[in-house]
Scaffold this motif. Structure first.
Motif, PDB file in Angstrom:
ATOM      1  N   GLY A  83       0.783  -1.232   0.000  1.00 12.82           N
ATOM      2  CA  GLY A  83       0.000   0.000   0.000  1.00 12.82           C
ATOM      3  C   GLY A  83       0.810   1.275   0.000  1.00 12.82           C
ATOM      4  N   THR A  84       2.117   1.175  -0.242  1.00 10.03           N
ATOM      5  CA  THR A  84       2.976   2.359  -0.321  1.00 10.03           C
ATOM      6  C   THR A  84       3.684   2.372  -1.681  1.00 10.03           C
ATOM      7  OG1 THR A  84       5.080   1.409   0.449  1.00 10.03           O
ATOM      8  CG2 THR A  84       3.463   2.000   2.140  1.00 10.03           C
ATOM      9  N   HIS A  85       4.465   3.431  -1.939  1.00 10.32           N
ATOM     10  CA  HIS A  85       5.279   3.489  -3.152  1.00 10.32           C
ATOM     11  C   HIS A  85       6.606   2.750  -2.960  1.00 10.32           C
ATOM     12  CE1 HIS A  85       7.033   6.605  -0.642  1.00 10.32           C
ATOM     13  NE2 HIS A  85       8.099   6.576  -1.414  1.00 10.32           N
ATOM     14  N   LEU A  86       6.863   2.292  -1.731  1.00 10.66           N
ATOM     15  CA  LEU A  86       8.113   1.591  -1.425  1.00 10.66           C
ATOM     16  C   LEU A  86       8.030   0.145  -1.914  1.00 10.66           C
ATOM     17  CD1 LEU A  86       8.342   3.018   2.192  1.00 10.66           C
ATOM     18  CD2 LEU A  86       9.634   3.813   0.198  1.00 10.66           C
ATOM     19  N   THR A  87       9.196  -0.439  -2.264  1.00 12.80           N
ATOM     20  CA  THR A  87       9.157  -1.750  -2.910  1.00 12.80           C
ATOM     21  C   THR A  87      10.085  -2.799  -2.316  1.00 12.80           C
ATOM     22  OG1 THR A  87      10.794  -0.973  -4.538  1.00 12.80           O
ATOM     23  CG2 THR A  87       8.460  -0.794  -5.133  1.00 12.80           C
ATOM     24  N   ARG A  88      11.144  -2.401  -1.601  1.00 16.38           N
ATOM     25  CA  ARG A  88      12.123  -3.370  -1.109  1.00 16.38           C
ATOM     26  C   ARG A  88      12.507  -3.067   0.342  1.00 16.38           C
ATOM     27  NH1 ARG A  88      14.495  -6.587  -5.375  1.00 16.38           N
ATOM     28  NH2 ARG A  88      13.181  -6.182  -7.189  1.00 16.38           N
ATOM     29  N   ALA A  89      13.006  -4.106   1.042  1.00 17.41           N
ATOM     30  CA  ALA A  89      13.455  -3.937   2.422  1.00 17.41           C
ATOM     31  C   ALA A  89      14.739  -4.714   2.672  1.00 17.41           C
ATOM     32  CB  ALA A  89      12.370  -4.400   3.394  1.00 17.41           C
ATOM     33  N   PHE A  90      15.535  -4.195   3.586  1.00 19.54           N
ATOM     34  CA  PHE A  90      16.735  -4.867   4.097  1.00 19.54           C
ATOM     35  C   PHE A  90      16.628  -4.862   5.609  1.00 19.54           C
ATOM     36  CE2 PHE A  90      20.804  -4.321   6.220  1.00 19.54           C
ATOM     37  CZ  PHE A  90      21.520  -5.417   5.766  1.00 19.54           C
ATOM     38  N   PHE A  91      16.943  -5.988   6.257  1.00 19.95           N
ATOM     39  CA  PHE A  91      16.782  -6.087   7.701  1.00 19.95           C
ATOM     40  C   PHE A  91      18.115  -6.066   8.445  1.00 19.95           C
ATOM     41  CE2 PHE A  91      12.892  -7.961   5.979  1.00 19.95           C
ATOM     42  CZ  PHE A  91      11.964  -7.138   6.609  1.00 19.95           C
ATOM     43  N   CYS A  92      18.107  -5.368   9.557  1.00 20.60           N
ATOM     44  CA  CYS A  92      19.276  -5.266  10.425  1.00 20.60           C
ATOM     45  C   CYS A  92      18.786  -5.372  11.873  1.00 20.60           C
ATOM     46  CB  CYS A  92      20.043  -3.969  10.151  1.00 20.60           C
ATOM     47  SG  CYS A  92      18.994  -2.492  10.187  1.00 20.60           S
ATOM     48  N   ASN A  93      19.505  -4.774  12.813  1.00 24.95           N
ATOM     49  CA  ASN A  93      19.199  -5.016  14.225  1.00 24.95           C
ATOM     50  C   ASN A  93      18.818  -3.791  15.033  1.00 24.95           C
ATOM     51  OD1 ASN A  93      20.244  -7.928  14.128  1.00 24.95           O
ATOM     52  ND2 ASN A  93      22.020  -6.748  13.448  1.00 24.95           N
ATOM     53  N   SER A  94      18.979  -2.597  14.473  1.00 28.29           N
ATOM     54  CA  SER A  94      18.720  -1.384  15.252  1.00 28.29           C
ATOM     55  C   SER A  94      18.497  -0.209  14.326  1.00 28.29           C
ATOM     56  CB  SER A  94      19.914  -1.078  16.173  1.00 28.29           C
ATOM     57  OG  SER A  94      21.042  -0.674  15.397  1.00 28.29           O
ATOM     58  N   GLU A 253      17.261  -1.431  -5.620  1.00 31.38           N
ATOM     59  CA  GLU A 253      17.656  -2.828  -5.824  1.00 31.38           C
ATOM     60  C   GLU A 253      18.787  -2.964  -6.848  1.00 31.38           C
ATOM     61  OE1 GLU A 253      14.341  -1.936  -8.730  1.00 31.38           O
ATOM     62  OE2 GLU A 253      14.776  -1.488  -6.608  1.00 31.38           O
ATOM     63  N   ALA A 254      18.931  -1.969  -7.710  1.00 30.44           N
ATOM     64  CA  ALA A 254      20.021  -1.997  -8.686  1.00 30.44           C
ATOM     65  C   ALA A 254      21.331  -1.483  -8.088  1.00 30.44           C
ATOM     66  CB  ALA A 254      19.653  -1.154  -9.900  1.00 30.44           C
ATOM     67  N   VAL A 255      21.233  -0.871  -6.895  1.00 29.24           N
ATOM     68  CA  VAL A 255      22.399  -0.284  -6.232  1.00 29.24           C
ATOM     69  C   VAL A 255      22.925  -1.201  -5.136  1.00 29.24           C
ATOM     70  CG1 VAL A 255      23.245   1.717  -4.944  1.00 29.24           C
ATOM     71  CG2 VAL A 255      21.476   2.014  -6.698  1.00 29.24           C
ATOM     72  N   PHE A 256      22.023  -1.693  -4.310  1.00 26.78           N
ATOM     73  CA  PHE A 256      22.393  -2.617  -3.236  1.00 26.78           C
ATOM     74  C   PHE A 256      22.249  -4.050  -3.726  1.00 26.78           C
ATOM     75  CE2 PHE A 256      22.289  -0.973   1.435  1.00 26.78           C
ATOM     76  CZ  PHE A 256      23.452  -0.261   1.210  1.00 26.78           C
ATOM     77  N   GLU A 257      23.112  -4.414  -4.661  1.00 26.59           N
ATOM     78  CA  GLU A 257      23.094  -5.778  -5.179  1.00 26.59           C
ATOM     79  C   GLU A 257      23.872  -6.686  -4.234  1.00 26.59           C
ATOM     80  OE1 GLU A 257      26.849  -3.997  -6.969  1.00 26.59           O
ATOM     81  OE2 GLU A 257      24.865  -3.312  -6.337  1.00 26.59           O
ATOM     82  N   ALA A 258      23.935  -7.972  -4.533  1.00 32.43           N
ATOM     83  CA  ALA A 258      24.605  -8.941  -3.661  1.00 32.43           C
ATOM     84  C   ALA A 258      26.034  -8.508  -3.353  1.00 32.43           C
ATOM     85  CB  ALA A 258      24.609 -10.315  -4.330  1.00 32.43           C
TER      86      ALA A 258
END
Length: 381
Positions: A83-94, A253-258
């Protein structure tokens, strides 16, 4: 002598038990908790749905690292962007880890270095985030900061002049929590977004404290004209379990690749269990409506203490509220604790209230009664 470094100073009580909006210390004294771990336990303490989900995961697997798929990450990411314009997430701890990830992403995404952040902001205590933070008190003694952060005045049209073609990003909070529960003006946000668009500048919104329904919408930016390229989250995302997230608009997603970024513990199965259960509770329309209703009720109750002498304003959004005093509030916060209400400062002269987002009207009335009792006693003295 304690073996701990004294980074937190003297701590008055130790909490032994917690449930819902109440905590009990090691002496058996019970408190109404309007701190919630500093806007962390947004579902209250030990919410049964979150507890059940974590306990179930404890019986399966705790940690695998991101060498292997973790399906909970996919489910939580979908809930965060739905429901937002956002499309990707990365998870961390804080929160500070989420902001560090955002810093790396912006540098690589734009190829530029200059970042405009704001006076009285707070973005974490890692070294780059000290540079982003617009408060000198947290930087004292650490030498030169990471360069290329410039601090513009918050809620001030003069800030627009700081944004130019050399700017990589504008980095801000919708409500400056540590800076005094200061809410940005909607017209100012609109002008800021327009100036960013004009110069091709990314917008980063730190929702570490305001996100996950704290202000009455899933994210505080949803109440503004801002359309962020990056959102950072933590605190309330795990109901007390450590978890942070970087959420991005298309293109990241094209910037933070593997190999571009990573975390050993980030997005572990326990953290994802806590986050998924939390979002299932708080991202429901009824829960958001409850935050809005209780926020309005509590704000109205606090406004009766504004007398122009002891208190001069009530500020904030949803259930992130501040009572602005005419003098330092540290002693008053101690008196409220002694009377059974836990609150926290936001700068020297603001009492900050961060109750459970499921707080009841009766619990708010109890808090208001304690405040009235303490303030009345203070005035008599």
């Amino acid at each position: 002598m304690s073996a701990l470094l004294p980074t937190y100073g003297q701590r008055a009580i130790e909490i032994k038990q917690a449930d819902g909006s109440y905590v009990t210390d090691t002496t058996g004294k019970r408190y109404l908790d309007f701190v919630m771990g500093i806007a962390v336990c947004n579902t209250g303490h030990r919410h049964p749905a979150v507890l059940e989900k974590i306990e179930a995961q404890l019986g399966n697997v705790w940690h695998t690292s991101n060498l292997y798929a973790i399906s909970g990450q996919e489910r939580v990411a979908e809930k965060l962007v739905a429901g937002t314009h956002l499309t990707r997430a990365f998870f961390c701890n804080s929160g500070t880890e989420a902001n560090e990830a955002a810093f790396k992403l912006i540098r690589k995404w734009t190829g530029k270095k200059k970042i405009v952040s704001f006076t009285k902001s707070f973005h974490g205590r890692t070294f780059a985030m000290l540079g982003a933070t617009g408060q000198d008190k947290v930087k004292a003694g650490f030498g030169p900061m990471v360069p290329d952060f410039v601090h513009a005045p918050f809620n001030d049209s003069a800030a627009l002049d700081f944004i130019d073609d050399e700017t990589a990003a504008v980095w801000l909070e919708v409500v400056q929590g540590e800076g005094g529960v200061v809410v940005g003006d909607v017209a100012w946000f609109a002008a800021l977004q327009a100036k960013a668009n004009e110069h091709g500048v990314k917008v980063v919104i730190d929702e570490v404290q305001t996100g996950i329904a704290r202000t009455g919408t899933r994210y505080a930016f949803e109440q503004t004209p801002l359309k962020p390229d990056v959102v950072t989250l933590a605190k309330g995302l795990g109901s007390g379990f450590p978890v942070g997230a970087l959420v991005t608009a298309p293109g990241a997603e094209a910037v933070f690749e593997a190999g571009s970024h990573g975390s050993t513990f980030g997005g572990n199965p326990l953290a994802m269990a806590a986050a998924e259960a939390t979002l299932d509770v708080l991202f429901e329309d009824a829960a958001l409506a409850h935050v809005q209703a209780m926020g309005a009720y509590f704000k109205s109750g606090l406004e009766r203490f504004v007398d122009g002498d002891t208190f001069i304003d009530v500020c904030g959004l949803g259930l992130m509220l501040g009572l602005v005093a005419t003098k330092p509030v540290a002693d008053l916060i101690n008196r409220l604790r002694d009377a059974g209400l836990l609150v926290v400062a936001a700068g020297p002269d603001v009492i900050r209230f961060l109750p459970s987002l499921l707080v009841s009207q009766q619990e708010i009335d109890e808090a208001l009664a304690i405040i009235e009792q303490v303030v009345t006693k203070e005035l008599v003295q």
